[in-house]
Design a protein around this motif. Structure first.
Motif, PDB file in Angstrom:
ATOM      1  N   TYR A 213      15.406  64.437  78.675  1.00  0.00           N
ATOM      2  CA  TYR A 213      15.815  64.683  77.291  1.00  0.00           C
ATOM      3  C   TYR A 213      14.836  65.630  76.605  1.00  0.00           C
ATOM      4  CZ  TYR A 213      17.680  64.029  72.648  1.00  0.00           C
ATOM      5  OH  TYR A 213      18.244  64.254  71.413  1.00  0.00           O
TER       6      TYR A 213
ATOM      7  N   ILE B  57      23.876  64.879  77.997  1.00  0.00           N
ATOM      8  CA  ILE B  57      24.076  63.442  77.822  1.00  0.00           C
ATOM      9  C   ILE B  57      24.901  62.884  78.974  1.00  0.00           C
ATOM     10  CG2 ILE B  57      26.124  63.770  76.377  1.00  0.00           C
ATOM     11  CD1 ILE B  57      23.474  60.984  76.094  1.00  0.00           C
TER      12      ILE B  57
ATOM     13  N   TYR C 178      27.582  59.507  71.556  1.00  0.00           N
ATOM     14  CA  TYR C 178      26.574  60.546  71.365  1.00  0.00           C
ATOM     15  C   TYR C 178      27.237  61.913  71.188  1.00  0.00           C
ATOM     16  CZ  TYR C 178      22.292  63.236  72.054  1.00  0.00           C
ATOM     17  OH  TYR C 178      21.234  64.088  71.890  1.00  0.00           O
TER      18      TYR C 178
END
Length: 842
Positions: A195, A210, A257
C-alpha cells in the motif's frame, strides 16, 4: 504512460518478492523460519527509511521546509518521491530475502520475480479499461484467479492440485513441509508495504491495487486459520472461519474501498500535493494538482480553496509570459472566487484586494471577459462608495452597443448588473438605472436578461421582482425600438403581458394601458391574437370609439386568417367566426357590399353558419351584379332546403341571368357545383309544355346552352337544343345536333337518361330525313327507334312513309296495315287513307 507501466511492473515484482519471502520463511525449519521472516521485513522497512531520509534531504535542498509539521512533511515525501520509495522498499525486501536465501531457492526467486513482472503488465492493461463496471469485474476476476492459484499450490485447497503438482514441485522441494502460519504472516506483512508503494506512486491509485491486496489477504487468512494454522484447535471451526475471513471479507473490502474510499482518497492526494507545491512557490505544479483534484470532484471545497489561493499568489507578469502557466489558470473559477469574495456582504480590505487581483489575472488571460470584470469591479467600487467609478463601469456594461447585445460574457452578468443598477442602492438607481431605462431599447434589453435567467431558474425571486418592475412601465415604443416595428421580440414573456393587459382592460381609467399590453401579447401569441384583438375592440366599443373598435375587429379577423382557422383552438374559432359575422353585418348595415360579401364568405366556413347566411350572400352578389356567384351560393343553399320557395325562385332567375360565356370563364368553379340536371329538366318542361311564346324558347335555348358549356357531350342537352332549334326554325343546326347524338350510340348505352335521349334523337332525325327525301336514312333511324318502349303507331306510320318513298309498296302496305291495329289512334284513319291511295294507284 511509460512510468505508469513501470509502476505496475514494479508492483507486480514486489508481490512476487513477498511471495518468495513467504515461501522461503515457511520452508525454513522452526525457529529459523521466523528469523527469515524478520530479515525480509526489517530490511524492507530499513530501505523505506533510507529512501525517506534521502527524499527529505533532497526536498530540503530544493527549498521545502518542515516548519513544525513533521507528519505532513513525511506525507509529502511519500507523495513526491516515488522513485526513492519504490527503490527503498523493493531493494530492502530483496536484500532481506537474499540474506536468508536457502539452498536451491535461487531459481524460485527468479521465477516468482518474472511472474510478478508479467502480473504487473496485466495490471497495467486492466488499468486502461475505461468502462468502470467492466474494469471492476475484470480486476475482481483476475484477483480471484491469482488467489485460487496460490491456495492450490501452497495451501490445502483442492481445486486443481493434481494439475499443478508439477508446478509446485518446480518451485519448492516436495519433501519440505510449509509452515502455513509463517506463510500467512509474511503475506499480511507485505500488504502495508504494497500500500505504501501504491500511495507513493506518481500515478493515481486505481482499483487494481486494492484488488491485489484483497487477493493477498484472501490467501493469507486461510493459511493462518486453516488446518495447518496454529491459531485454533477446532479444525471445523477453523475451516468455517477461514472461508468467511478469506473469501467474503476481502470481497466486501474490495467493493467498499473502490466505491466509497478510493474517489475521495484520490482527491485528497492531489490536493495535498497542490498545497505542498504552493508552499515553496511551485505554482505550476500546484495548479496541476488542484485542477486534477477538481476534475475528480468539482465540489471539493478544500481543492477549490487551494486552487483559488494559488491564483491569488501568482505574479501577473510572470503568468503573462509563461504559456504553460496560462494554460493551467482557470479563469472561470477565478471569476467565481472574485464574485464570492465581493458578494459576501461588505468584504474587508483584504478580500477586496484579493478579488481585484483575481479580476486582473482573469483579464490578463482572457480579455474577452471584460464585461464580467466590469460588473465585479462596479461591485467593488460600490462597496468602497466609489460611485463615480461604479457608475462608469455599470453604464459600460448596460450599453448594448459597447460590447454588443449578444456578447456571451456580457449576458452572463447583465441581469445582476441591472439588479444592481435598479434595486440595490437609491444612488445607483438615480445615477444609472433610471437614465439607462429612459434610453430606447434598454428596458427590453433588461427584460431579455430577466427572461434568460427565468428559463434556467423559473422560481428566482430576485428575477421575478425585477421582471415586475420592468414590465410595469413597458411601452410599445420600447418594444419596437428593440424588436423593430411589426417584429416579435425574443426572450420576452408575451403571456405575462397578456395577463397584465387583461387585468387592466376593464378598468375605465386604465383600459388604454391594458390595450397596449394586449397588442404586445398578440404579436407574440398568434394562436391567441384573435381573441386578444376582440378584447381590445370591445374595450373601444365600451368607450364609444366605434371606428377604433372596427379597426381591431378587422385585426382579429386578419389574425385568425394568418394563423389558419383550422389551427385555432375551439374558443378562438368561435371568437373568429363571431367576429367575421359581426363585420359582415356591420358592412351590410352601412351598405358596403364588397366588405359584407368578404366577411359573409368567411363566415360560411363555419359549419353553423346556416342557410340564412347563404341567402344573404346570394342577395349581396345579386345586388353587385355577379350572377355567377349568386347562382353558386344559391345552389349551395338549396342543399340545406331543396323546397325553399325563395331559393327556387332565385334559382330560375340566376340561371337565366348568367350567360354561357360567364359559365365558360368560371368552368373550374362550376364543374362540381353547376346543376346541369336542372337546366335539362327545365328546358324539357318548356318544350314539352304549352309554352309557345318565343321568350320561353329563348329560356329553353339558354338553359340547354348552359348545360352544354359544363357538359358538352350531354346527349339530353343536345337533343333539347335540337328541339329548340326546330321550334325556332333552325333546322340545319337541329339536324347537325341530332346526327351527333345518333353517332354516340355507345355512350347512350351507359345511362337510362342518355339512352332515352338517343331514341328521341332517332325519332326526330327520321322526321327530318323524310322531309328532305332521305327515306333510306329515315328508315334506319326508325328501325333503331323501334327498340324504344315509346315506339308505336306513329313509328309504323313513318316507316310506311319511308318505304313508300323508296318504292317498296309491299312493306309500306304492311306498315300501314299494322297501324290500323291501334284502334282509336288518330293515325289509323291516315293509314287507311294511305292504303286506299296505294291500292287505287295500282
Amino acid at each position: 504512460m511509460r512510468w505508469l507501466k513501470t509502476e505496475y511492473i514494479l508492483k507486480g515484482v514486489y508481490l512476487g518478492l513477498v511471495l518468495f519471502a513467504a515461501l522461503q520463511a515457511a520452508a525454513t525449519p522452526y525457529p529459523d523460519s521466523w528469523s527469515a521472516l524478520l530479515w525480509a521485513n526489517l530490511a524492507g522497512l530499513a530501505g523505506l527509511l533510507v529512501a525517506m531520509a534521502a527524499a527529505g534531504f533532497a526536498k530540503l535542498r530544493e527549498g521545502y521546509a518542515v516548519k513544525g509539521r513533521l507528519p505532513a512533511f513525511v506525507f509529502f515525501l511519500l507523495l513526491e518521491s516515488p522513485v526513492l520509495i519504490y527503490a527503498g522498499i523493493i531493494g530492502g525486501t530483496l536484500v532481506g530475502a537474499l540474506v536468508s536465501l536457502r539452498e536451491g531457492m535461487g531459481q524460485t526467486l527468479v521465477v516468482l520475480l518474472g511472474s510478478g513482472a508479467v502480473l504487473g503488465v496485466a495490471f497495467g492493461a486492466l488499468r486502461q479499461v475505461r468502462q468502470k463496471t467492466l474494469r471492476l469485474l475484470l480486476i475482481l476476476a483476475l484477483s480471484v484467479a491469482v488467489a485460487a492459484l496460490l491456495l492450490t499450490l501452497f495451501g490445502n485447497a483442492d481445486f486443481w492440485q493434481d494439475e499443478f503438482k508439477q508446478l509446485r514441485d518446480s518451485l519448492l522441494d516436495p519433501k519440505v513441509a510449509l509452515d502455513s502460519t509463517v506463510f500467512g504472516v509474511q503475506l499480511l506483512l507485505g500488504i502495508p508495504f504494497f500500500y505504501m508503494l501504491t500511495f507513493a506512486g506518481q500515478e493515481e491509485e486505481s482499483e487494481i491495487e486494492i484488488g491485489a491486496m484483497c487477493a493477498t489477504f484472501a490467501v493469507a487468512v486461510p493459511m493462518l486459520f486453516g488446518e495447518q494454522g496454529s491459531f485454533h484447535e477446532d479444525a471445523a471451526y477453523r475451516a468455517v472461519g477461514a472461508r468467511i475471513l478469506g473469501y467474503f471479507v476481502p470481497l466486501m473490502i474490495y467493493f467498499w474501498y473502490t466505491l466509497r474510499i478510493l474517489p475521495g482518497l484520490r482527491v485528497l492526494k492531489h490536493s495535498f500535493r497542490g498545497f505542498s507545491h504552493a508552499r515553496v512557490g511551485r505554482f505550476g505544479r500546484a495548479l496541476q494538482s488542484f485542477r486534477r483534484a477538481l476534475e475528480l470532484d468539482p465540489k471539493n471545497q478544500m481543492a477549490r480553496n487551494g486552487f483559488w489561493n494559488v491564483h491569488c499568489q501568482l505574479d501577473l507578469n510572470e503568468v503573462a509570459s509563461d504559456p504553460q502557466m496560462l494554460a493551467l489558470v482557470d479563469v472561470n473559477l477565478s471569476m467565481e472566487r472574485a464574485g464570492t469574495l465581493l458578494n459576501n456582504g461588505k468584504p474587508p480590505p483584504a478580500q477586496l484586494q484579493e478579488a481585484r487581483r483575481l479580476l486582473e489575472l482573469v483579464l490578463r488571460i482572457n480579455p474577452g471577459l471584460r464585461p464580467c470584470a466590469d460588473y465585479w469591479e462596479s461591485v467593488a467600487h460600490t462597496h468602497c462608495h466609489e460611485f463615480d467609478d461604479a457608475e462608469a463601469k455599470l453604464n459600460t456594461l448596460l450599453d448594448p452597443n459597447h460590447y454588443g447585445a449578444n456578447n456571451v460574457a456580457r449576458q452572463m452578468v447583465l441581469l445582476p448588473g441591472w439588479q444592481m443598477a435598479l434595486t440595490t442602492l437609491a444612488e445607483l438607481r438615480r445615477r444609472v438605472g433610471e437614465p439607462q431605462l429612459a434610453q430606447p431599447g434598454r428596458r427590453m434589453d433588461a427584460i431579455g436578461a430577466v427572461e434568460r435567467q427565468l428559463l434556467v431558474q423559473g422560481d428566482d425571486p430576485n428575477a421575478w421582482g425585477l421582471k415586475r418592475m420592468l414590465y410595469a412601465d413597458l411601452t410599445e415604443a420600447d418594444y419596437d425600438a428593440w424588436a423593430g416595428a411589426g417584429n416579435v421580440a425574443s426572450h420576452f414573456d408575451h403571456s405575462y403581458v397578456q395577463e397584465l393587459g387583461l387585468a387592466l382592460i376593464s378598468d375605465d381609467a386604465r383600459w388604454q394601458r391594458g390595450t397596449e399590453f394586449l397588442r404586445l401579447a398578440a404579436r407574440g401569441l398568434p394562436a391567441n391574437a384573435t381573441g386578444l384583438y376582440v378584447q381590445i375592440a370591445k374595450a373601444y366599443q365600451r368607450n364609444g370609439d366605434d371606428a377604433g373598435a372596427l379597426h381591431y375587429f378587422n385585426l382579429a379577423r386578419r389574425a385568425g386568417q394568418s394563423m389558419g382557422v383550422k389551427n385555432l383552438s375551439e374558443p378562438e374559432q368561435i371568437t373568429y367566426f363571431a367576429t367575421v359575422k359581426f363585420l359582415g353585418e356591420t358592412a351590410l348595415f352601412h351598405g358596403n357590399v364588397d366588405d359584407a360579401i368578404e366577411n359573409f364568405n368567411l363566415y360560411t366556413e363555419n359549419e353553423r353558419s346556416g342557410l340564412e347566411t347563404l341567402r344573404t350572400l346570394a342577395d349581396l352578389y345579386e345586388k353587385k351584379g355577379e350572377a355567377v356567384n349568386a347562382l353558386r351560393i344559391n345552389d349551395h343553399a338549396l342543399i340545406y332546403n331543396p323546397r325553399d320557395r325563395d331559393l327556387l325562385e332565385r334559382k330560375d332567375r340566376y340561371y337565366y341571368s348568367v350567360t354561357p360565356d360567364q359559365v365558360r370563364s368560371n368552368l373550374e368553379l362550376f364543374k362540381t357545383g353547376f346543376d346541369v340536371d336542372y337546366c335539362v329538366r327545365k328546358a324539357k318542361t318548356i318544350l314539352d309544355g304549352r309554352y309557345e311564346d318565343p321568350e320561353w324558347m329563348n329560356v329553353a335555348t339558354h338553359l340547354t346552352q348552359l348545360a352544354r358549356v359544363v357538359m358538352p357531350e350531354n346527349l339530353a342537352a343536345k337533343v333539347l337544343e335540337a328541339r329548340t332549334c326546330l321550334r325556332t326554325g333552325d333546322r340545319d343546326r337541329s339536324l347537325a345536333l341530332l346526327e351527333e347524338v345518333r353517332a354516340a350510340k355507345d355512350k347512350a348505352a351507359n345511362s337510362g337518361e342518355e339512352q332515352e335521349a338517343w331514341y328521341v334523337a332517332n325519332q326526330l332525325l327520321a322526321d327530318l330525313y323524310l322531309e328532305t327525301s332521305r327515306a333510306d336514312q329515315a328508315l334506319l333511324c326508325l328501325t333503331d327507334f323501334r327498340e324504344s318502349s315509346r315506339s308505336g303507331a306513329r313509328t309504323l306510320y313513318k316507316m310506311g312513309q319511308a318505304y313508300e318513298q323508296l318504292g317498296d309498296r309491299a312493306k309500306a302496305m304492311k306498315c300501314y296495315e299494322n297501324v290500323t291495329a291501334y284502334e282509336g289512334n288518330p293515325l289509323v284513319y291516315e293509314a287507311r287513307e294511305a292504303m286506299s291511295r296505294m291500292k287505287s294507284a295500282v
